[in-house]
Design a protein around this motif. Structure first.
Motif, PDB file in Angstrom:
ATOM      1  N   MET A  33      42.319  47.914  40.167  1.00  0.00           N
ATOM      2  CA  MET A  33      42.795  47.848  38.789  1.00  0.00           C
ATOM      3  C   MET A  33      42.902  49.258  38.215  1.00  0.00           C
ATOM      4  SD  MET A  33      41.637  48.256  35.496  1.00  0.00           S
ATOM      5  CE  MET A  33      39.914  47.949  35.272  1.00  0.00           C
ATOM      6  N   ILE A  53      46.453  44.166  35.198  1.00  0.00           N
ATOM      7  CA  ILE A  53      45.833  42.995  34.566  1.00  0.00           C
ATOM      8  C   ILE A  53      45.469  41.950  35.605  1.00  0.00           C
ATOM      9  CG2 ILE A  53      46.328  41.031  33.054  1.00  0.00           C
ATOM     10  CD1 ILE A  53      47.936  42.926  31.321  1.00  0.00           C
ATOM     11  N   TYR A  83      43.440  44.603  30.406  1.00  0.00           N
ATOM     12  CA  TYR A  83      42.773  44.858  31.689  1.00  0.00           C
ATOM     13  C   TYR A  83      41.394  45.477  31.515  1.00  0.00           C
ATOM     14  CZ  TYR A  83      45.211  49.535  31.956  1.00  0.00           C
ATOM     15  OH  TYR A  83      45.704  50.787  31.741  1.00  0.00           O
TER      16      TYR A  83
END
Lengths: 141, 512
Positions: B320, B312, B442
């Protein structure tokens, strides 16, 4: 003290010592080349372990006589682990050479092969990136 | 065994499929080097990859139809000879690996040209094929030491592939170096484990080992072997505390390499872990050790949450995705940790679904990088408007990553929750849902960056080239397709779980 047990398994004790030495070097040394050397010692310990497994008490070299008159009384050492280790040695050499090649490239780009210095440089790069692209958890989380 | 007799009798090309599966990419790699023409390299790589994907599909259909295939290399009978033993569990992983490679390669053509130095491009494709051959080999083989050899073939080429990202960012070199150190320690632990197994059983054939262990029970040597193999493979799988190599390797590797590895490398390692845990060491023995309940499940839960939470807070899309991979590996390990057939099916199907989802997302990131030059969120702002097709494909794959109904990710998470409920582990079922909610966050951050921000060059359409869009959309469409058409994956996963749980016995394989 069971001396026969301790001495009879000498190879295995040495295997453990050598394996731990190698692993310690990999973890504790900051020099990238020394790390590779440590990795090498670690792998060599495993070779020793395999060769020790293959030993049969009183066994001789696993080579049949040329006239193929095999004496059923003869005890041969197990050749299979040796063959496996030949493969593992090749793998080890490939790993070492690739690792060293990477170290050469790292030296060209970073101008150092000390892990601490490299980390400093990378932290500086990350800090610049943070300034440019916004702060967040970066680096080596 | 009439099936085997007829197989031995009619040694046609079709009977050599298990060997060809590995051999085609393995021989094509040196071919590329020998020919040495940059223009031909991609063509040869693609042809070899396509061929092995076709072979993988043929093998999967054959396995689902008529049960396990046992192939004796050079006609030497196991346990002395090396055996390739393919049941539903490997067949589905083989198909995943070969098809991800085949789908990603067309994408590679433009991406590699942009990201990798000209003089390295020919060798890059040779390395790619070696990596593919290694991954396929470690999945196909039924010989424990052979797994190690193929593991190293794939690992060594992976290190090279990762380091090729050095032209964009020099940190790719240190990422590759770290990966080399940790990967080699992992592989060496694995080979120590095999040494102990060999010392205890006197054989290297996995089916033979399993039979001997079942007969004689487990002693200290075998427990040690278990520990070494699980830790060693755990390093390659990136089980939570052993994951440190993964984020940097995936972030700084060239985009295509991230797409390929994200979809395949950890998956092959997970397969090997499952094969050893369930087929070689019996599940009853696992109960005895309780390694799974006390170590695997907690670590999987930590991975699910820690991976998602760190994902996140990233500001770089590729990083990510790397952390989300760690979280998703947590789901797969959780499925393994349940030790039930449903749990194992969930693990296998999530392995497959996550493989295609991650490949799609990394390709999406690669397409964005192709236009923007970096994968930081700030430089991707508004690209969803200037690159609508790329953006939408990323959204679809992102939905599958979350596990929204109608996508492949939903099927596997549903099965995982079902497995948890079946065992009566309510809190864990809730944890799966909770960590999926973290995935919403995310993925939403990417959507926000792509669509809610003003593009730097407002109004101009600047879509990625067609050679990138087609593979990206094939992968994104596959995540939707496998969300609806579940017969193939679900059937194969159940059959795989069945054959993993029941050992190598061909009796159960073939059911669906």
């Amino acid at each position: 003290m069971d001396w026969a047990y301790l001495l009879g398994h000498l190879n295995y004790w040495l295997f453990i010592v050598m394996m731990m030495t190698g692993l310690y070097i990999v973890i504790a040394r900051g020099n990238l080349v020394k790390k590779i050397v440590g990795l090498n010692i670690f792998q060599t310990a495993v070779f020793m372990f395999y060769i020790s497994i293959g030993k049969v008490t009183g066994g001789t070299a696993p080579i049949f006589p040329t006239d193929m008159k095999i004496d059923p009384e003869t005890v041969y050492t197990n050749p299979l682990p040796h063959v496996l280790i030949l493969t593992a040695i090749v793998v080890g050499i490939a790993t070492t050479s690739l690792g060293l090649a990477l170290v050469v490239r790292i030296r060209e780009s970073y101008d150092t092969i000390e892990e601490d210095d490299i980390l400093d440089i990378e932290t500086r790069i990350a800090r610049e990136e943070n300034r440019e692209y916004g702060d967040a958890m970066g680096g080596r989380a | 065994m009439s099936v085997q007799d007829t197989q031995q009798a009619a040694m046609t090309l079709a009977d050599h499929l298990p060997l060809l599966q590995v051999l085609v990419p393995f021989m094509a790699a040196p071919l590329i080097v020998v020919i040495g023409a940059r223009r031909l390299a991609w063509g040869i790589a693609f042809a070899a990859s396509l061929a092995s994907a076709g072979i993988a599909l043929a093998i999967l259909l054959q396995v689902l139809d008529s049960g396990m295939i046992s192939y004796h290399i050079g006609g030497w009978v196991p346990p002395l000879g090396i055996e390739y033993r393919i049941d539903a569990a490997n067949a589905i992983v083989l198909l995943l690996i070969a098809s991800v490679s085949t789908v990603v390669l067309p994408f590679a053509a433009r991406s590699v040209a942009a990201e990798i130095a000209r003089k390295h491009q020919t060798l890059f494709y040779a390395m790619w094929l070696l990596c593919l051959a290694g991954l396929l080999g470690m999945v196909a083989t039924g010989d424990a030491f052979n797994v190690f050899v193929f593991l190293e073939v794939s690992s060594l080429s992976t290190y090279v592939l990762v380091s090729m990202g050095a032209r964009r960012d020099k940190r790719a070199l240190t990422a590759a170096y770290d990966y080399l150190i940790m990967g080699t320690i992992g592989a060496t632990f694995f080979v120590i484990g095999i040494g102990f197994l060999y010392a205890a059983t006197g054989t290297l054939n996995m089916a033979d080992m399993a039979a001997i262990i079942r007969e004689n029970g487990a002693d200290r040597t075998i427990q040690t072997a278990f520990a070494f193999i699980v830790v060693g493979m755990g390093l390659k799988v990136a089980v939570y505390p052993l994951h440190l190599w993964l984020p940097n390797a995936y972030t700084y590797a060239p985009s295509v390499v991230s797409a390929f590895l994200g979809g395949t490398a950890t998956k092959a390692a997970i397969y090997v872990l499952m094969r050893f845990m369930f087929t070689v060491f019996r599940p009853e023995f696992l109960f005895e050790v309780r390694a799974l309940d006390l170590i695997m499940v907690p670590l999987a839960l930590v991975a699910m949450f820690a991976g998602s939470i760190i994902a996140i807070f990233q500001r770089d899309m590729k990083r990510m995705l790397a952390y989300s991979s760690i979280a998703q590996i947590g789901y797969i390990l959780l499925g393994i940790g349940f030790l039930t057939e449903t749990g194992l099916s969930a693990a296998v199907i999530h392995l497959f679904n996550h493989g295609i989802t991650k490949a799609a997302l990394f390709m999406g990131a690669g397409a964005l990088i192709f236009r923007s030059g970096s994968s930081f969120y700030r430089s991707l702002e508004g690209l969803g408007r200037t690159m609508p097709f790329t953006g939408f494909a990323i959204v679809i794959a992102g939905l599958s990553l979350i596990g929204v109904p109608g996508t492949a990710g939903f099927i596997s998470k549903w099965l995982l929750v079902q497995a948890a409920i079946e065992k009566g582990w309510w809190p864990i079922a809730l944890a799966v849902v909770a960590s999926s909610l973290l995935a919403v966050i995310y993925v939403w951050r990417v959507v926000e960056v792509l669509y809610m921000k003003e593009p730097k060059s407002a109004g101009t359409r600047d879509e990625a080239p067609v050679s990138m869009l087609v593979p990206l959309w094939i992968a994104a469409a596959a995540t939707v397709y496998f969300g609806f058409a579940t017969e193939l994956t679900l059937g194969a996963a159940q059959s795989a779980a069945d054959s993993l749980m029941s050992g190598f016995s061909p009796v159960h394989a073939g059911g669906g």
